[in-house]
Design a protein around this motif. Structure first.
Motif, short mmCIF file in Angstrom:
data_model
loop_
_atom_site.label_atom_id
_atom_site.label_comp_id
_atom_site.label_asym_id
_atom_site.label_seq_id
_atom_site.Cartn_x
_atom_site.Cartn_y
_atom_site.Cartn_z
N TYR A 7 0.83 -1.21 0.00
CA TYR A 7 0.00 0.00 0.00
C TYR A 7 0.86 1.25 0.00
CZ TYR A 7 -3.95 -3.08 1.04
OH TYR A 7 -4.92 -4.07 0.97
N PRO A 13 -1.90 0.57 -4.68
CA PRO A 13 -3.01 0.33 -5.62
C PRO A 13 -2.79 0.89 -7.02
CG PRO A 13 -3.90 0.83 -3.46
CD PRO A 13 -2.41 0.97 -3.34
N SER A 14 -2.11 2.05 -7.15
CA SER A 14 -1.95 2.63 -8.50
C SER A 14 -0.91 1.85 -9.31
CB SER A 14 -1.53 4.09 -8.38
OG SER A 14 -0.39 4.18 -7.56
N TRP A 16 -0.66 -1.66 -8.98
CA TRP A 16 -1.04 -3.07 -9.03
C TRP A 16 -1.30 -3.56 -10.45
CZ3 TRP A 16 -5.11 -3.24 -4.43
CH2 TRP A 16 -4.42 -3.09 -3.23
N ALA A 23 -6.66 -5.30 -12.73
CA ALA A 23 -6.93 -4.11 -11.89
C ALA A 23 -7.73 -3.07 -12.66
CB ALA A 23 -5.60 -3.51 -11.42
N HIS A 96 -9.66 -3.33 7.07
CA HIS A 96 -8.89 -2.31 6.36
C HIS A 96 -9.10 -1.01 7.14
CE1 HIS A 96 -8.59 -4.90 2.69
NE2 HIS A 96 -9.75 -5.34 3.14
N GLU A 106 -12.85 0.82 2.44
CA GLU A 106 -12.61 0.57 1.01
C GLU A 106 -13.82 1.08 0.21
OE1 GLU A 106 -10.97 -3.60 0.60
OE2 GLU A 106 -9.23 -2.29 0.43
N THR A 199 -10.28 -7.04 -3.33
CA THR A 199 -9.79 -5.66 -3.30
C THR A 199 -8.28 -5.62 -3.11
OG1 THR A 199 -10.04 -5.47 -0.90
CG2 THR A 199 -11.94 -4.84 -2.27
N THR A 200 -7.66 -6.82 -3.14
CA THR A 200 -6.19 -6.89 -3.13
C THR A 200 -5.77 -7.82 -4.26
OG1 THR A 200 -6.08 -8.89 -1.78
CG2 THR A 200 -6.17 -6.78 -0.59
N LEU A 203 -6.86 -9.70 -7.24
CA LEU A 203 -7.95 -8.86 -7.77
C LEU A 203 -8.94 -9.64 -8.64
CD1 LEU A 203 -5.78 -5.74 -8.73
CD2 LEU A 203 -7.28 -5.94 -6.72
N ARG A 247 -7.82 -0.13 -0.64
CA ARG A 247 -7.82 0.25 -2.07
C ARG A 247 -8.91 1.30 -2.25
NH1 ARG A 247 -9.39 -3.32 -7.52
NH2 ARG A 247 -7.95 -2.25 -8.92
N GLN A 250 -13.17 2.05 -7.28
CA GLN A 250 -12.90 1.80 -8.70
C GLN A 250 -14.13 2.16 -9.54
OE1 GLN A 250 -9.63 0.70 -9.43
NE2 GLN A 250 -9.53 1.26 -7.26
#
Ligand code: 7QS
Ligand code: ZN
Length: 261
Positions: A7, A13-14, A16, A23, A96, A106, A199-200, A203, A247, A250
């Motif tokens: 993280y 996340p950006s 992944w 993703a 989280h 999230e 969410t990890t 994905l 994350r 989305q």
């Protein structure tokens, strides 16, 4: 070794989508929930949790979150009803959260995030032989998401927070028997539901999401104890505080969010 992700600025996340191109897929999670655009579906029955014979096994720090694992070799603890066609077995739950004074859920609701989010992860053992198979196949998993909001102390969360010092470092695992997560749930289980993903990483787009509308209330002190965990292993030099392990929302990409009453 392997596809290490995290993280942080460089592995967060950006980044992944480099190792996990899904993703940028069409049914990624989490999402921002817009209650007024959710379709109220009268055919959506209540969520039923049969956790009374659940068997918790251990609590662990997996380097991304703190996880409580359950015995899932039979249907002793299942979720059913609502959008689900089969009973789904409880496998684990985890959280989280954000940093001090920052929110860390999230899913968000009309752009608002909560302090934290609890995920109870279940898998369809009717259609799949293993959790891994279910986790990599559409609708193999059902994750129940519960928001955490700060306020009064939660009367049962201390059972988790009192154990966190035993799993401070990545890779630590300790016995955690006799815990029933039903004690963490808010009074109402009215929910939103939509088709999404883990969410990890990896994905996988395998999750039927059930996000409960009513948050559970925990104290800032209780939440602060999650931040005493570290992402790093005991043998590593740096001690990177475990926080902001979420994350961001989305794109909906045309999906419909349905609402129970
Ligand atoms: O809801 C989710 N939260 C997570 O950390 C993801 C995950 C990934 C693998 C196993 C269990 C859960 S999916
Ligand atoms: Zn999660």
């Amino acid at each position: 070794t392997g596809n290490q992700w995290g993280y942080g600025k460089d592995d967060g996340p950006s980044a992944w989508n480099k190792n996990y191109p899904i993703a940028d897929g069409d049914r990624q999670s989490p999402i921002d929930i817009l209650p007024h655009q959710a379709r109220h579906d009268p055919n959506l029955g209540p969520i039923v949790l049969n956790y009374d014979r659940c068997t918790s096994i251990n609590i662990a720090n997996n380097g991304h979150s703190v996880v409580v694992e359950f015995e899932d070799s039979d249907d002793r603890s299942v979720i059913q009803g609502g959008p689900l066609d089969n009973p789904y077995r409880l496998k684990q739950f985890h959280f989280h959260w954000g940093g001090k004074g920052c929110h860390g859920s999230e899913h968000t609701v009309e752009g608002n995030s909560y302090a934290s989010e609890l995920h109870l992860v279940h898998w369809n053992a009717v259609k799949f032989k293993t959790f891994g198979d279910a986790a990599s196949t559409p609708d193999g998993l059902a994750v129940l998401g519960i928001f955490l909001e700060t306020g009064d102390e939660h009367r049962w969360l201390h059972m988790i927070t009192d154990a966190l010092y035993t799993v401070k470092f990545k890779g630590s695992v300790t016995d955690f028997k006799g815990f029933n997560p039903k004690c963490l749930l808010p009074s109402s289980l009215h929910y939103w539901t939509y088709l999404g993903s883990l969410t990890t990483p990896p994905l996988h787009e395998s999750v039927i999401w059930i996000v409960v509308k009513e948050p559970m209330i925990v104290s800032e002190k209780q939440l602060g104890k999650f931040r005493t965990l570290v992402f790093t292993g005991e043998e590593e030099d740096e001690r990177t505080r475990m926080e902001n392990n979420f994350r961001p929302p989305q794109l909906l990409k045309g999906r419909t969010v349905r609402s129970s009453n």
